[in-house]
Design a protein around this motif. Structure first.
Motif, short mmCIF file in Angstrom:
data_model
loop_
_atom_site.label_atom_id
_atom_site.label_comp_id
_atom_site.label_asym_id
_atom_site.label_seq_id
_atom_site.Cartn_x
_atom_site.Cartn_y
_atom_site.Cartn_z
N TYR A 184 14.97 -35.99 -36.22
CA TYR A 184 13.57 -35.74 -35.85
C TYR A 184 12.83 -37.08 -35.91
O TYR A 184 13.03 -37.88 -36.81
N ARG A 185 11.95 -37.30 -34.93
CA ARG A 185 11.14 -38.52 -34.92
C ARG A 185 9.65 -38.18 -34.96
O ARG A 185 8.96 -38.47 -35.92
N LYS A 186 9.16 -37.57 -33.90
CA LYS A 186 7.75 -37.20 -33.80
C LYS A 186 7.62 -36.08 -32.78
O LYS A 186 8.54 -35.82 -32.00
N GLY A 187 6.46 -35.41 -32.80
CA GLY A 187 6.27 -34.31 -31.88
C GLY A 187 6.38 -32.97 -32.58
O GLY A 187 6.48 -32.88 -33.81
N ASN A 198 13.21 -40.45 -27.20
CA ASN A 198 12.94 -40.00 -25.82
C ASN A 198 13.92 -38.93 -25.37
O ASN A 198 14.06 -38.68 -24.18
N ARG A 199 14.60 -38.29 -26.32
CA ARG A 199 15.54 -37.22 -26.01
C ARG A 199 15.15 -35.96 -26.79
O ARG A 199 14.25 -35.98 -27.63
N VAL A 200 15.86 -34.86 -26.49
CA VAL A 200 15.64 -33.59 -27.17
C VAL A 200 17.00 -33.09 -27.68
O VAL A 200 17.97 -33.04 -26.92
N THR A 201 17.04 -32.73 -28.96
CA THR A 201 18.26 -32.21 -29.57
C THR A 201 18.09 -30.72 -29.84
O THR A 201 17.04 -30.28 -30.33
N ARG A 249 10.72 -41.65 -20.35
CA ARG A 249 10.44 -43.08 -20.23
C ARG A 249 10.01 -43.67 -21.58
O ARG A 249 10.24 -44.84 -21.85
N MET A 250 9.38 -42.84 -22.43
CA MET A 250 8.95 -43.26 -23.76
C MET A 250 9.24 -42.13 -24.73
O MET A 250 9.82 -41.10 -24.35
N ASN A 251 8.86 -42.30 -26.00
CA ASN A 251 9.09 -41.29 -27.00
C ASN A 251 8.37 -39.99 -26.65
O ASN A 251 7.23 -40.01 -26.16
N ILE A 252 9.01 -38.86 -26.90
CA ILE A 252 8.43 -37.55 -26.61
C ILE A 252 7.50 -37.15 -27.75
O ILE A 252 7.87 -37.22 -28.92
#
Length: 919
Positions: free
Chosen positions: A15-18, A35-38, A55-58
């Protein structure tokens, strides 16, 4: 060897952000990772990172009610419409502004987006026959500041929006005569969450400073009256049947005075309760802002997360406290509740942590955390089932390659990890660290059972172990020495001195008792550790040595140096046999604040890590760039280049100067654009002089080939990237002739010429045909066919059997083939083991995994049967005792026993269904 490697999974970062999302069935969690989804499958205990890159972080994602499509929005406002069925991007749309929230309506016909101080409502993709999937339905105005959150009513007729202007507004999704827009205040901080009650217009609003207001509406959802326009207005605005017009803001929000006079029955809200979280946190607790909220409408459960890692569960509308727990000391960035209301997902961006908690039983369904700092090193286990990683956070994590989950974390080190390695059996993982220790961890008992230290404190920069697992060697960064320990006793055996610079890399020869060490003093030394004769040979390199590695058979040594060259040496003759110039293959890139061109900045880049493929024919090389290169050793040329990321949120991604970011004062990254504030120091975040701010630079710190040859891993700024061979490649013929066709193969098989049919199917090399031929061969003929099979087909049959065991249901049938292959061709296979090592390791990996899975299933069935038998005995004993105590006659006893047997049969049927489901 095939080179159709494609991205397959992302480990080490969960997990990063969002915001987090549950799928409609509640069994999977969608988590934005960079910039991906797991997708974390909680039911099957697997994780999969989709091959979708923004193109950038989600920053926010939204899932349609049917679970087929989702929308992912990046930092710069670029939206990706993706399919969860095909795992592809269907359409892109740019909002040209940061987006805080996206949410589909419950009926799936529309979705709302909070953009700046407006709310945009679009028709849902696929619900109308439009060429452009993003069709704007209406724009809603009103807030004076950015909009934070939104929620829909149960029937999708209205939605509420919380804003930074401390107000919450309720809009009608369609035109109603008694609801246009209703604004509610009562807070003194920005709105963190606003939620409707189920099948009602009643509202809960939560502000960031911990205040909750309960609003009651005097109108039900059925009481919203559709707006009927006057006849003259209907004539002026003609809308084609089946379409809706995009109305202007004045028509959306404002009405004439005559129309307002007609609205005598406007809906009204009344605040019925006001609560504060200070009481729940206690008087002694310090102030902490609310960072995330979630509300489950059916169970009336409100979950609130705070900046200090605490979260509360309250039952609404009475605000009764159910749970008060703490995850960590980091802010909770996202909270989501599944459809049934049993599981709650938490995301902590500071630690890179993802938790799924079952609040009723107070247990964790999923608890995963990646390295919250850079990953430095990675190594595959000998059977390819596990991966071990070490990072700057001082942790050693071991990952399962099939599930993608981390199953053990070792935290004994006190500084950054510089090297990890498995022993030959894969039961022990060793790690070196800058804290001056080398530790050995047992993967059976999950403990640190041995610690190796030097006579005086020093920082270890690299690590290796000999093929037998008896000798452990580590190179020092500050004393320029190599320390040799005994694995059995932990005693220091020898200190190898001779380098005049920091030791950067170590590697043991797999076939000889030879240790190679590379140093910044521009030399590679070959040591005979077992004879204690010092350095046997010294290889002079033209530049500082960054990495050394032996070929899997020990016949060649690859050396990467600071001048971006990879040189190949014969360790027996101490002679250079080839070299590769890789400066132009690393790739050109420039940072945002650099004032030189990308081509100029490439002169300081080199391959920091090099490894051989499983068959030794190729090398994999990477460094401080976004490219990973595969070279052919025999031809000394580049075969393929992989670009690991296209995420523009990282620094060092741009190859050319972006003129849009240039001003008369220089690059926009060097200019402080905030007005009314002093220019901050370089590296200091604007507005907060105590915190540092920087963009992470894209780089690859370590690459490693899988022992099976089917995949390779790279530790990058994004996480641990896994690239594997494309399994959809089905046609790759071998020694093909005109008469070798599927029909001829099948006719040969029908005649009973099994050996010929098998060889013809391998020459055609079509997987489905090979499977059909093999599974039609009688088991008594397997031994004779394998005995007369040429060696070239033996190798191909071994590779196919190793791959088939992973997914087939006919486990015993393929194990018979594998057993006959190893028994009849064992000596010849051993002679050419290097060329088929990948297939042998793949066979070992799949057989071991099947044995573990079947063992667990058999144990579960055995214990279930024991439980059912014990339950039946207890039931029969109880019925017998009751019958004897009550003095029943023989007929009644028989009747009671028959009733007991019927009860037992019904009980056994229900439990046996459960047993069959597990099987």
């Amino acid at each position: 060897m095939k080179f159709a490697y494609k991205f397959s999974n992302l480990l080490g970062s969960v997990y990063r952000k969002g915001n987090l999302l549950f799928t409609p069935d509640g069994n999977s969690v969608l988590s934005p990772v960079g910039n991906r989804v797991t997708v974390f499958d909680l039911k099957n205990n697997r994780s999969e990172t989709l091959q979708i890159e923004g193109r950038m972080n989600i920053t926010c994602i939204a899932l349609s009610p049917d679970g087929c499509t989702f929308i992912a929005v990046c930092e710069d406002g670029e939206a990706l419409l993706c399919s969860l069925v095909s795992r592809t991007v269907l359409h892109t749309y740019h909002f040209h502004a940061p987006i805080h929230a996206v949410r589909f309506s419950p009926d799936g016909r529309k979705f709302a987006v909070t953009r700046e101080s407006k709310v945009l409502v679009f028709h849902a993709p696929g619900k109308s026959r439009e060429y452009n999937p993003f069709v704007l339905y209406r724009t809603f105005y009103g807030p004076y500041d950015e909009t934070n959150c939104l929620d829909w009513t149960s029937d999708s007729s209205a939605f509420c929006v919380g804003s930074k202007d401390m107000n919450t507004r309720v809009y009608g999704a369609r035109r109603f005569s008694n609801l246009i827009v209703y604004s509610m205040s009562g807070h003194n901080d920005e709105i963190a969450g606003a939620y409707f009650e189920e099948n009602s217009l009643d509202l809960y609003t939560i502000s960031a400073n911990g205040r909750l207001n309960v609003w009651e509406c005097d109108t039900d959802l059925d009481g919203l009256k559709p707006y009927e326009a006057p006849d003259e207005e209907q004539k002026q605005v003609e809308v084609p049947e089946g379409e809706e017009s995009e109305e202007t803001p004045d028509k959306v929000v404002k009405m004439t005075k005559d129309e307002e006079a007609k609205m005598v029955d406007k809906i009204l809200y009344k605040r019925t309760a006001r609560h504060t979280y200070k009481e729940a946190r206690g008087e002694g607790a310090g102030f902490s802002k609310i960072t995330s909220t979630a509300f489950h409408k059916h169970t009336h459960i409100l979950v609130t997360g705070f900046q200090d890692g605490v979260f509360f569960l309250h039952e609404m509308p009475d605000f009764n406290l159910i749970h008060s727990l703490s995850i960590s000391d980091q802010s909770i960035a996202s909270i989501e509740i599944n459809k049934s209301g049993d599981w709650i997902a938490f995301g902590c961006g500071g630690l890179g942590q993802l938790l799924v908690w079952e609040w009723q039983s107070e247990t964790y369904v999923l608890k995963q955390q990646g390295h919250y700092n850079n990953m430095n090193c990675v190594v595959y286990s000998p059977d390819g089932q596990h991966l071990a990683t070490g990072g700057d956070d001082g942790k050693v994590k071991v990952w399962n390659t099939s599930s993608g989950f981390c199953f053990v974390t070792f935290t004994e080190h006190l500084a950054a990890i510089t090297g990890v390695i498995f022993n030959q059996k894969g039961q022990v993982v060793l790690s070196s660290s800058l804290d001056g220790t080398v530790r050995a961890f047992d993967l059976n008992r999950y403990r640190n059972f041995r610690t190796f230290t030097s006579p005086r404190p020093c920082q270890f920069s690299c690590l290796t172990i000999d093929p037998s697992g008896d000798i452990v060697c580590a190179g020092a960064l500050d004393s320029f020495e190599i320390f040799v320990w005994s694995m059995q006793t932990g005693r220091l055996l020898e200190v190898l001195a001779g380098h005049e610079g920091p030791v950067s890399s170590l590697s043991f020869s797999p076939s000889q008792e030879l240790l190679a060490s590379g140093s910044w003093d521009k030399t590679v030394k070959l040591w005979d550790v077992f004879e204690n004769k010092g350095a046997r040979e010294t290889l002079n390199i033209m530049s500082d040595v960054l990495s050394v590695t032996f070929r899997p058979d020990g016949g060649e040594l690859a050396v990467s140096s600071l001048n971006a060259q990879i040189s190949f040496w014969d360790p027996q003759l101490a002679k250079q046999v080839g070299s590769i110039e890789g400066r132009h293959d690393i790739g050109y890139s420039r940072k945002e604040q650099e004032k030189i061109t990308a081509k100029k900045s490439a002169f300081g880049k080199a391959f920091n890590t090099v490894c051989y493929s499983a068959d030794g024919q190729c090398v994999l090389a990477a460094g401080r760039s976004k490219n990973v290169c595969i070279y052919s050793v025999a031809n000394q040329m580049l075969i393929k280049k992989f670009e690991i990321s296209c995420n523009m949120s990282f620094d060092g991604m741009e190859e050319f100067l972006d003129r849009r970011k240039m001003t008369e004062f220089g690059s926009l990254a060097l200019v402080d654009t905030e007005e009314g504030k002093d220019v901050s120091l370089p590296g200091v975040k604007k507005g907060d002089m105590s915190s540092r701010h920087w963009k992470p630079e894209v780089r690859v710190s370590c690459v490693q080939f899988s022992p099976t040859g089917r995949a390779w891993a790279a530790t990058t700024t994004e996480g641990l990237l896994i690239y594997s061979l494309d399994s959809t490649l089905v046609f790759d013929p071998f020694d093909l002739e005109m008469d070798i066709t599927p029909s001829n193969v099948k006719s040969t098989l029908a005649k009973g010429e099994y050996s010929t049919a098998l060889m013809l199917s391998f020459r055609l090399n079509e997987q489905s045909l090979i499977q059909e031929v093999m599974e039609n061969i009688p088991i008594p003929d397997v031994e004779v066919i394998i005995n007369n099979l040429p060696d070239i087909y033996v190798d191909k049959l071994m590779a196919y059997v190793a791959t088939a065991i992973e997914s087939t249901a006919h486990i015993e049938f393929y194990l018979i083939w594998a057993r006959q292959l190893l028994m009849q061709h064992g000596p010849r296979l051993k002679q050419r083991s290097q060329s088929i090592m990948a297939a042998l390791r793949l066979l070992q990996k799949n057989v071991t995994r099947k044995a573990e899975d079947l063992g667990k299933l058999c144990d579960h069935n055995k214990y279930s049967l024991q439980y059912l038998l014990s339950l039946g005995r207890c039931k029969r004993k109880f019925v017998t005792q009751v019958g004897s105590d009550s003095g029943l006659d023989q007929e009644e006893e028989e009747g009671s026993s028959s009733e007991a047997e019927l009860a037992m049969e019904s009980l056994s049927d229900s439990d046996s269904d459960l047993l069959m489901d597990n099987t």
